[in-house]
Write a protein that holds these residues in place. Structure first.
Motif, PDB file in Angstrom:
ATOM      1  N   ASN A 148       2.755  21.530  -2.377  1.00 16.89           N
ATOM      2  CA  ASN A 148       4.017  20.871  -3.226  1.00 16.89           C
ATOM      3  C   ASN A 148       4.981  20.047  -2.345  1.00 16.89           C
ATOM      4  OD1 ASN A 148       3.605  22.920  -5.154  1.00 16.89           O
ATOM      5  ND2 ASN A 148       4.986  24.535  -4.394  1.00 16.89           N
ATOM      6  N   TRP A 149       4.506  19.757  -1.023  1.00 14.26           N
ATOM      7  CA  TRP A 149       5.005  18.935  -0.160  1.00 14.26           C
ATOM      8  C   TRP A 149       4.286  17.571  -0.077  1.00 14.26           C
ATOM      9  CZ3 TRP A 149      10.017  20.276   0.981  1.00 14.26           C
ATOM     10  CH2 TRP A 149      10.129  21.604   1.010  1.00 14.26           C
ATOM     11  N   ASP A 150       3.159  17.609  -0.826  1.00 15.29           N
ATOM     12  CA  ASP A 150       2.597  16.315  -0.989  1.00 15.29           C
ATOM     13  C   ASP A 150       3.341  15.172  -1.682  1.00 15.29           C
ATOM     14  OD1 ASP A 150       0.548  18.035   0.188  1.00 15.29           O
ATOM     15  OD2 ASP A 150      -0.913  17.585  -1.409  1.00 15.29           O
ATOM     16  N   GLU A 151       3.074  13.974  -1.069  1.00 15.88           N
ATOM     17  CA  GLU A 151       3.955  13.015  -1.641  1.00 15.88           C
ATOM     18  C   GLU A 151       3.273  11.637  -1.561  1.00 15.88           C
ATOM     19  OE1 GLU A 151       7.879  12.737   0.028  1.00 15.88           O
ATOM     20  OE2 GLU A 151       7.360  13.048   2.096  1.00 15.88           O
ATOM     21  N   TRP A 152       4.069  10.640  -2.161  1.00 14.54           N
ATOM     22  CA  TRP A 152       3.631   9.294  -2.063  1.00 14.54           C
ATOM     23  C   TRP A 152       4.435   8.574  -0.928  1.00 14.54           C
ATOM     24  CZ3 TRP A 152      -0.710   6.796  -3.883  1.00 14.54           C
ATOM     25  CH2 TRP A 152      -1.350   7.527  -4.845  1.00 14.54           C
ATOM     26  N   VAL A 153       4.023   7.902  -0.046  1.00 14.48           N
ATOM     27  CA  VAL A 153       4.784   7.244   0.993  1.00 14.48           C
ATOM     28  C   VAL A 153       4.257   5.887   1.362  1.00 14.48           C
ATOM     29  CG1 VAL A 153       5.541   9.371   2.014  1.00 14.48           C
ATOM     30  CG2 VAL A 153       3.891   8.260   3.076  1.00 14.48           C
ATOM     31  N   GLY A 154       5.162   5.140   1.951  1.00 14.47           N
ATOM     32  CA  GLY A 154       4.859   3.752   2.437  1.00 14.47           C
ATOM     33  C   GLY A 154       4.297   3.752   3.804  1.00 14.47           C
ATOM     34  N   GLY A 155       3.542   2.579   4.311  1.00 14.13           N
ATOM     35  CA  GLY A 155       2.682   2.804   5.475  1.00 14.13           C
ATOM     36  C   GLY A 155       3.793   2.568   6.516  1.00 14.13           C
ATOM     37  N   ASP A 156       5.112   2.355   6.337  1.00 17.42           N
ATOM     38  CA  ASP A 156       6.239   2.636   7.337  1.00 17.42           C
ATOM     39  C   ASP A 156       6.502   4.073   7.884  1.00 17.42           C
ATOM     40  OD1 ASP A 156       7.477   2.984   5.000  1.00 17.42           O
ATOM     41  OD2 ASP A 156       9.185   1.558   5.528  1.00 17.42           O
ATOM     42  N   ARG A 157       5.923   4.722   7.065  1.00 14.61           N
ATOM     43  CA  ARG A 157       6.184   6.333   7.337  1.00 14.61           C
ATOM     44  C   ARG A 157       5.063   6.929   8.301  1.00 14.61           C
ATOM     45  NH1 ARG A 157       8.723   9.662   3.000  1.00 14.61           N
ATOM     46  NH2 ARG A 157       7.753  11.089   3.994  1.00 14.61           N
ATOM     47  N   LEU A 158       4.063   6.126   8.284  1.00 13.09           N
ATOM     48  CA  LEU A 158       2.813   6.771   8.793  1.00 13.09           C
ATOM     49  C   LEU A 158       2.388   6.178  10.213  1.00 13.09           C
ATOM     50  CD1 LEU A 158       0.467   6.811   5.968  1.00 13.09           C
ATOM     51  CD2 LEU A 158       2.268   8.438   6.679  1.00 13.09           C
ATOM     52  N   LEU A 159       1.567   6.947  11.088  1.00 13.32           N
ATOM     53  CA  LEU A 159       1.343   6.586  12.405  1.00 13.32           C
ATOM     54  C   LEU A 159      -0.146   6.889  12.463  1.00 13.32           C
ATOM     55  CD1 LEU A 159       4.237   8.057  14.547  1.00 13.32           C
ATOM     56  CD2 LEU A 159       3.796   5.593  14.145  1.00 13.32           C
ATOM     57  N   TRP A 193       0.798  -1.300  -0.078  1.00 11.26           N
ATOM     58  CA  TRP A 193       0.078  -0.084   0.085  1.00 11.26           C
ATOM     59  C   TRP A 193       0.623   1.343   0.123  1.00 11.26           C
ATOM     60  CZ3 TRP A 193      -5.042   0.657  -1.016  1.00 11.26           C
ATOM     61  CH2 TRP A 193      -6.107  -0.697  -0.771  1.00 11.26           C
ATOM     62  N   ARG A 194       0.512   2.231  -1.023  1.00 11.70           N
ATOM     63  CA  ARG A 194       1.119   3.468  -0.916  1.00 11.70           C
ATOM     64  C   ARG A 194       0.106   4.791  -0.517  1.00 11.70           C
ATOM     65  NH1 ARG A 194       6.383   3.438  -1.105  1.00 11.70           N
ATOM     66  NH2 ARG A 194       6.826   5.258  -1.827  1.00 11.70           N
ATOM     67  N   TYR A 195       0.577   5.641   0.075  1.00 16.14           N
ATOM     68  CA  TYR A 195      -0.262   6.492   0.416  1.00 16.14           C
ATOM     69  C   TYR A 195      -0.111   8.140  -0.213  1.00 16.14           C
ATOM     70  CZ  TYR A 195      -1.834   2.889   3.581  1.00 16.14           C
ATOM     71  OH  TYR A 195      -2.178   1.622   4.051  1.00 16.14           O
ATOM     72  N   PHE A 196      -0.994   8.979  -0.674  1.00 17.05           N
ATOM     73  CA  PHE A 196      -0.470  10.119  -1.098  1.00 17.05           C
ATOM     74  C   PHE A 196      -0.822  11.133  -0.014  1.00 17.05           C
ATOM     75  CE2 PHE A 196      -1.044  14.127  -3.653  1.00 17.05           C
ATOM     76  CZ  PHE A 196       0.134  14.162  -4.078  1.00 17.05           C
ATOM     77  N   VAL A 197       0.304  11.790   0.839  1.00 18.48           N
ATOM     78  CA  VAL A 197      -0.232  12.539   1.927  1.00 18.48           C
ATOM     79  C   VAL A 197       0.012  14.053   1.724  1.00 18.48           C
ATOM     80  CG1 VAL A 197       0.266  10.576   3.363  1.00 18.48           C
ATOM     81  CG2 VAL A 197       2.070  12.127   2.946  1.00 18.48           C
ATOM     82  N   HIS A 198      -0.822  14.802   2.676  1.00 16.57           N
ATOM     83  CA  HIS A 198      -0.841  16.131   2.606  1.00 16.57           C
ATOM     84  C   HIS A 198      -0.156  16.617   3.959  1.00 16.57           C
ATOM     85  CE1 HIS A 198      -1.214  20.576   2.309  1.00 16.57           C
ATOM     86  NE2 HIS A 198      -2.379  20.214   3.327  1.00 16.57           N
ATOM     87  N   TYR A 199       0.922  17.221   4.114  1.00 15.94           N
ATOM     88  CA  TYR A 199       1.353  17.765   5.464  1.00 15.94           C
ATOM     89  C   TYR A 199       0.387  18.937   5.926  1.00 15.94           C
ATOM     90  CZ  TYR A 199       4.901  14.388   4.498  1.00 15.94           C
ATOM     91  OH  TYR A 199       5.752  13.146   4.300  1.00 15.94           O
ATOM     92  N   LEU A 200      -0.323  18.875   7.119  1.00 16.15           N
ATOM     93  CA  LEU A 200      -1.204  20.030   7.322  1.00 16.15           C
ATOM     94  C   LEU A 200      -0.184  21.041   7.822  1.00 16.15           C
ATOM     95  CD1 LEU A 200      -3.854  17.894   9.612  1.00 16.15           C
ATOM     96  CD2 LEU A 200      -3.785  18.490   7.349  1.00 16.15           C
ATOM     97  N   GLY A 201      -0.731  22.271   7.206  1.00 12.08           N
ATOM     98  CA  GLY A 201      -0.219  23.509   7.545  1.00 12.08           C
ATOM     99  C   GLY A 201       1.077  23.733   6.572  1.00 12.08           C
ATOM    100  N   TRP A 202       1.042  22.774   5.408  1.00 11.65           N
ATOM    101  CA  TRP A 202       2.167  22.901   4.463  1.00 11.65           C
ATOM    102  C   TRP A 202       1.781  23.267   3.090  1.00 11.65           C
ATOM    103  CZ3 TRP A 202       7.660  23.165   5.308  1.00 11.65           C
ATOM    104  CH2 TRP A 202       8.084  22.830   6.389  1.00 11.65           C
TER     105      TRP A 202
END
Length: 318
Positions: free
Chosen positions: A69-80, A57-66
């Motif tokens: 342009n910083w949005d990116e695809w990451v793996g589940g091991d980067r998420l909590l 599973w890959r996740y496209f995340v948006h960092y709140l308050g950013w």
């Protein structure tokens, strides 16, 4: 925080959130508010998309308050998961990094973290950015606090150079490689090439360009040992930069680019008039475009992996 333009950017978190989710079940859902590792820090984020790719599973995340342009695809091991326990983990990590966070009801206040590094990069510069470095006392000013965004000189690093910052972070933090020193061209060489370029383009040497380049060199030499090196590069620095040798005569474009991730917070401590700040931004952007134009010439495409690297494990400025 350094940014990657690739859809499948490699994992760059320092720790894992746990076991990988089963291939047929996503651990995080679209629209879910979560916490995400980026370099040495944890940020509040939101899952925009979730896709199953090659049984992962890959996740496209948006960092709140950013900025997006910083949005990116990451793996589940980067998420909590956004739980109280994990929020406490985030706050503990912020405290360890020296970040002054105002907490309310056990949740971190939504203040903008430093760029990371450059950048991320910053990224980030770290990642750095990549590019974001741990705060420390340094020769360029007092112990740094979070500076209001209005005071920051905005330096927009071109996308291909942001990717360069990500690659730089991965070579050192993930692959245990180093930039082979001394570099050619050196920082001094690059600054001289830019001066020659501007002189030819403008038909004369302008004092303002010369002053900006002197400033870049001065900031680089002072900032390199205290905030532009990864922990794994410290031993190499101590062995290479001895006596009265200036880092700008040893290091090259890879480390110079990291300076631009840190420059906004460094310049925040300098009293600059708004008009002067605008002109400075334009000159710094022009210099970055020059780096981008000569990217294949100035930057290494691979780092040296023949020497052992100190501090294996966590990839961050320390």
């Amino acid at each position: 925080m350094a940014n990657s333009s690739r859809d499948d950017s490699p994992t760059d978190g320092d720790t894992s959130s746990g076991d990988a989710p089963p291939s047929n079940s996503s651990l995080y859902s679209e629209g879910e508010k979560i916490l995400a590792y980026h370099g040495p820090r944890i940020y509040e984020a939101k899952v925009q998309k979730a896709e199953l790719r090659k049984n992962e599973w890959r996740y496209f995340v948006h960092y709140l308050g950013w900025n997006k342009n910083w949005d990116e695809w990451v793996g589940g091991d980067r998420l909590l998961k956004n739980t109280e326990d994990n929020i406490m983990k985030q706050q503990a990590l912020d405290k360890k990094q020296g970040v002054d966070k105002n907490t309310k009801s056990g949740r971190s206040a939504q203040t903008k973290p430093k760029s990371s590094s450059d950048a991320k990069a910053e990224k980030e510069d770290h990642k750095n950015n990549v590019t974001k470095g741990k705060k420390r006392k340094n020769d360029l000013g007092a112990e740094k606090d979070i500076v209001s965004l209005e005071k920051l000189v905005k330096i927009q690093i071109p996308p291909t150079l942001r990717k360069q910052l990500v690659d730089d972070w991965e070579f050192i933090s993930q692959q245990d490689k180093l930039v082979k020193l001394p570099r050619s061209p050196t920082v001094d060489d690059i600054l001289q090439k830019y001066l020659d370029y501007r002189t030819k383009k403008d038909g004369k040497v302008t004092d303002s360009v010369g002053e900006v380049l002197k400033g870049i060199r001065c900031y680089f030499d002072k900032a390199l040992p205290v905030m532009l090196l990864y922990k794994k590069e410290r031993k190499q620095y101590q062995e290479t930069v001895v006596g009265d040798v200036s880092p700008s005569t040893i290091y090259g474009a890879e480390h110079l680019l990291r300076l631009f991730v840190k420059l906004p917070e460094l310049l925040a401590y300098v009293n600059i008039e708004e008009e002067t700040q605008t002109r400075l931004q334009q000159k710094l952007l022009d210099f970055l475009k020059f780096l981008q134009k000569n990217q294949s010439t100035f930057f290494l495409s691979a780092y040296d992996g023949s020497k052992s690297v100190e501090g294996k494990g966590k990839g961050k400025h320390d």
